[in-house]
Motif scaffolding. Structure first.
Motif, mmCIF file in Angstrom:
data_model
loop_
_atom_site.group_PDB
_atom_site.id
_atom_site.type_symbol
_atom_site.label_atom_id
_atom_site.label_comp_id
_atom_site.label_asym_id
_atom_site.label_seq_id
_atom_site.Cartn_x
_atom_site.Cartn_y
_atom_site.Cartn_z
ATOM 1 N N ASN A 86 -1.753 15.595 -13.523
ATOM 2 C CA ASN A 86 -0.332 15.086 -13.176
ATOM 3 C C ASN A 86 -0.082 15.154 -11.733
ATOM 4 O OD1 ASN A 86 0.014 14.600 -15.772
ATOM 5 N ND2 ASN A 86 1.221 16.507 -15.953
ATOM 6 N N TYR A 87 -0.481 16.466 -11.088
ATOM 7 C CA TYR A 87 -0.133 16.508 -9.628
ATOM 8 C C TYR A 87 -1.320 15.485 -8.752
ATOM 9 C CZ TYR A 87 0.102 18.144 -4.982
ATOM 10 O OH TYR A 87 0.443 18.261 -3.653
ATOM 11 N N LEU A 88 -2.390 15.382 -9.063
ATOM 12 C CA LEU A 88 -3.123 14.492 -8.310
ATOM 13 C C LEU A 88 -2.783 12.815 -8.422
ATOM 14 C CD1 LEU A 88 -6.667 15.934 -8.715
ATOM 15 C CD2 LEU A 88 -5.083 16.158 -6.917
ATOM 16 N N ASN A 89 -2.406 12.716 -9.767
ATOM 17 C CA ASN A 89 -2.022 11.356 -10.143
ATOM 18 C C ASN A 89 -0.835 10.832 -9.175
ATOM 19 O OD1 ASN A 89 -4.047 10.160 -11.823
ATOM 20 N ND2 ASN A 89 -3.066 11.343 -13.682
ATOM 21 N N ILE A 90 0.204 11.845 -9.119
ATOM 22 C CA ILE A 90 1.545 11.292 -8.545
ATOM 23 C C ILE A 90 1.511 11.765 -7.120
ATOM 24 C CG2 ILE A 90 3.813 12.583 -8.504
ATOM 25 C CD1 ILE A 90 3.767 13.048 -11.148
ATOM 26 N N ASN A 91 0.507 12.283 -6.616
ATOM 27 C CA ASN A 91 0.740 12.761 -5.006
ATOM 28 C C ASN A 91 -0.777 12.455 -4.177
ATOM 29 O OD1 ASN A 91 3.145 14.557 -4.878
ATOM 30 N ND2 ASN A 91 2.128 15.344 -6.505
ATOM 31 N N GLN A 92 -1.214 11.094 -4.467
ATOM 32 C CA GLN A 92 -2.374 10.829 -4.063
ATOM 33 C C GLN A 92 -1.844 10.228 -2.700
ATOM 34 O OE1 GLN A 92 -4.969 7.822 -5.915
ATOM 35 N NE2 GLN A 92 -4.030 8.483 -7.799
ATOM 36 N N THR A 93 -2.519 11.118 -1.617
ATOM 37 C CA THR A 93 -2.411 10.675 -0.097
ATOM 38 C C THR A 93 -3.715 10.143 0.573
ATOM 39 O OG1 THR A 93 -3.002 12.769 0.419
ATOM 40 C CG2 THR A 93 -0.591 12.567 0.068
ATOM 41 N N TRP A 94 -4.385 9.701 -0.274
ATOM 42 C CA TRP A 94 -5.772 9.198 0.191
ATOM 43 C C TRP A 94 -5.819 7.707 -0.572
ATOM 44 C CZ3 TRP A 94 -5.023 13.376 -2.970
ATOM 45 C CH2 TRP A 94 -5.424 13.334 -4.030
ATOM 46 N N ASP A 95 -7.079 6.961 -0.141
ATOM 47 C CA ASP A 95 -7.435 5.681 -0.759
ATOM 48 C C ASP A 95 -8.495 5.747 -1.769
ATOM 49 O OD1 ASP A 95 -5.663 4.197 0.924
ATOM 50 O OD2 ASP A 95 -7.057 4.542 2.507
ATOM 51 N N VAL A 96 -9.359 6.751 -1.655
ATOM 52 C CA VAL A 96 -10.518 6.948 -2.421
ATOM 53 C C VAL A 96 -10.844 8.464 -2.412
ATOM 54 C CG1 VAL A 96 -12.983 6.711 -2.521
ATOM 55 C CG2 VAL A 96 -11.620 4.800 -1.559
#
Length: 163
Positions: free
Chosen positions: A116-126
């Motif tokens: 959940n955290y990674l899905n919501i808080n992506q600060t990258w393109d890849v």
């Protein structure tokens, strides 16, 4: 240990000094993680950061704490920029046999919290992943989760260190 997403605190460490400040807590987590290998040890990651961090834009170590302030997971990332694309990778990749998250044993619900955290808080393109064993929590979280909507590029997995 039982937890849910309402009971956790997330913090980001963005410097070697910040990482060194949690050394004792990190070692405790490392000693209580069945997936830990020498390549997730505090000494290995700090040495890697000291050696290679000058060439990378941003250290992004994600710390997850339970409601008692105990670290239950660490996601040791860094972000680099290549051709204007922000690429998130695991600290130690391309120089380690195994790269993966450090997760405290027996924490219920941690896979969902991380996803959940990674899905919501992506600060990258890849999200570029290398060298993680197929029998680790990292593999479970990123490759087998039905709720995973991350744009991840898996280049290389390693056999289990327990084989």
């Amino acid at each position: 240990m039982n937890t849910n997403s309402c009971e956790v605190q997330i913090e980001i460490i963005s410097s070697i000094e910040g990482f060194c400040n949690i050394k004792t807590e990190y070692i405790d987590l490392f000693n209580n993680s069945k997936d830990a290998t020498i390549f997730q040890s505090f000494e290995f990651l700090v040495t890697w950061l000291q050696t290679f961090s000058q060439t990378y834009i941003e250290i992004k170590i994600i710390i997850i704490r339970d409601n008692k302030d105990l670290i239950i997971a660490i996601l040791p990332f860094y972000i680099r920029v290549k051709y204007l694309i922000r690429i998130c990778q695991m600290i130690g990749d391309n120089t380690s046999d195994y790269c993966h998250f450090i997760i405290r044993d027996n924490v219920t619900g941690i896979y969902q919290i991380i996803t959940n955290y990674l899905n919501i808080n992506q600060t990258w393109d890849v999200l570029l992943l290398n060298s993680f064993a197929v029998d680790t929590a990292t593999y479970e979280i990123l490759c087998k989760s039905n709720t995973n909507k991350l744009s991840a590029c898996l280049l290389y997995t390693s056999p289990s260190p327990r084989d």
